[in-house]
Design an enzyme around this catalytic site. Structure first.
Site, PDB file in Angstrom:
ATOM      1  N   GLU A 236       0.839  -1.204   0.000  1.00 49.77           N
ATOM      2  CA  GLU A 236       0.000   0.000   0.000  1.00 49.77           C
ATOM      3  C   GLU A 236       0.871   1.250   0.000  1.00 49.77           C
ATOM      4  OE1 GLU A 236      -3.007  -0.168  -0.597  1.00 49.77           O
ATOM      5  OE2 GLU A 236      -3.586  -2.207  -0.041  1.00 49.77           O
TER       6      GLU A 236
ATOM      7  N   CYS B 229      -8.451  -1.262   7.930  1.00 51.96           N
ATOM      8  CA  CYS B 229      -7.027  -1.310   7.549  1.00 51.96           C
ATOM      9  C   CYS B 229      -6.499   0.075   7.209  1.00 51.96           C
ATOM     10  CB  CYS B 229      -6.805  -2.258   6.374  1.00 51.96           C
ATOM     11  SG  CYS B 229      -6.938  -3.988   6.868  1.00 51.96           S
TER      12      CYS B 229
ATOM     13  N   HIS C  66      -1.421  -5.505   2.248  1.00 54.14           N
ATOM     14  CA  HIS C  66      -2.618  -6.359   2.218  1.00 54.14           C
ATOM     15  C   HIS C  66      -2.254  -7.714   1.625  1.00 54.14           C
ATOM     16  CE1 HIS C  66      -5.856  -3.134   2.748  1.00 54.14           C
ATOM     17  NE2 HIS C  66      -6.282  -4.140   3.493  1.00 54.14           N
TER      18      HIS C  66
HETATM   19  N1  PCA Z   1      -8.808  -6.296   6.462  1.00 47.72           N
HETATM   20  C1  PCA Z   1      -9.756  -5.222   6.613  1.00 47.72           C
HETATM   21  C2  PCA Z   1      -9.742  -4.892   8.085  1.00 47.72           C
HETATM   22  C3  PCA Z   1      -9.065  -6.038   8.762  1.00 47.72           C
HETATM   23  C4  PCA Z   1      -8.443  -6.795   7.677  1.00 47.72           C
HETATM   24  O1  PCA Z   1      -7.683  -7.768   7.818  1.00 47.72           O
HETATM   25  C5  PCA Z   1      -9.468  -4.043   5.684  1.00 47.72           C
HETATM   26  O2  PCA Z   1      -8.911  -4.245   4.587  1.00 47.72           O
HETATM   27  O3  PCA Z   1      -9.812  -2.909   6.018  1.00 47.72           O
END
Ligand code: PCA
Length: 208
Positions: A83, A146, A172
């Protein structure tokens, strides 16, 4: 003897009806490991808007890591997503684990619109792809918990004393095979995180 420098790695608990969260399984596997002379400390954050940033801030103050990488699950993605940008917006399409569904909310009302990750995302991408892993740079961590945590982390590192040299960012991971398609093997996520951490520790500090 100087204490060993630390890397703080976080994952989230399951949310949205899932029984597992691959981010936590992958992160947990690295707890206590040594990477490039640094000890890795792992912790779980709750998938809750109200609690997660405070818990992360507590961990950062406690451990004083040189590098912080928060990891989360992104269903629908097929690669490790490095990200690049945290935005000052929470706008959820599902409730968090406390039943709270943030809508059109600024995360830090007086904060800037966005922060860039201070991880060397381009170098990390090259390092991951060289090892045959599916990886990509992402321009949005979404607007759920997140991104909320990612923004909170970058705001803390940018504005609080003593964290000028602390690198921080967010990765992610896709679903695991048992969660559906697209997916990635847990071993590949773990290998990818090791490579990403090593790369960040070996890259010259990014300027804020
Ligand atoms: N993914 C979510 C919140 C917790 C997670 O593991 C997100 O992408 O916001």
């Amino acid at each position: 003897m100087a204490p060993q420098p630390l890397v703080l790695l976080t994952g989230f608990d399951p949310f949205g009806g899932s029984e597992v969260n691959p981010s936590w399984l992958a992160v947990q596997a690295l707890h206590g490991r040594k990477i490039a002379g640094h000890r890795v400390v792992c912790a779980q954050l709750p998938t809750r808007f109200a609690m997660a940033p405070g818990e992360l801030a507590r961990l950062v103050r406690l451990h004083r890591p040189v590098l912080v990488i928060c990891v989360g699950q992104a269903g629908g993605r097929s690669a490790l997503s490095l990200e690049r940008i945290a935005i000052n917006l929470s706008d959820a399409s599902l409730p968090d684990n406390a039943g709270v569904q943030a809508r059109d909310e600024l995360i830090v009302p007086e904060g800037p619109t966005a922060y860039f990750s201070t991880l060397p995302v381009k170098n990390m991408l090259t390092a991951l792809q060289r090892e045959g892993l599916a990886a990509e740079i992402s321009l949005s961590a979404g607007s759920f918990v997140c991104n909320h945590v990612f923004y909170g982390l970058m705001h803390m590192l940018a504005t609080q004393r003593g964290f000028k040299r602390t690198q921080g960012g967010f990765i992610h991971v896709p679903y695991l095979p048992q969660q559906g398609l697209p997916n990635m093997l847990l071993d590949d996520m773990i290998r990818g995180l090791r490579i990403a951490i090593r790369c960040a520790l070996n890259s010259p500090g990014t300027v804020k």
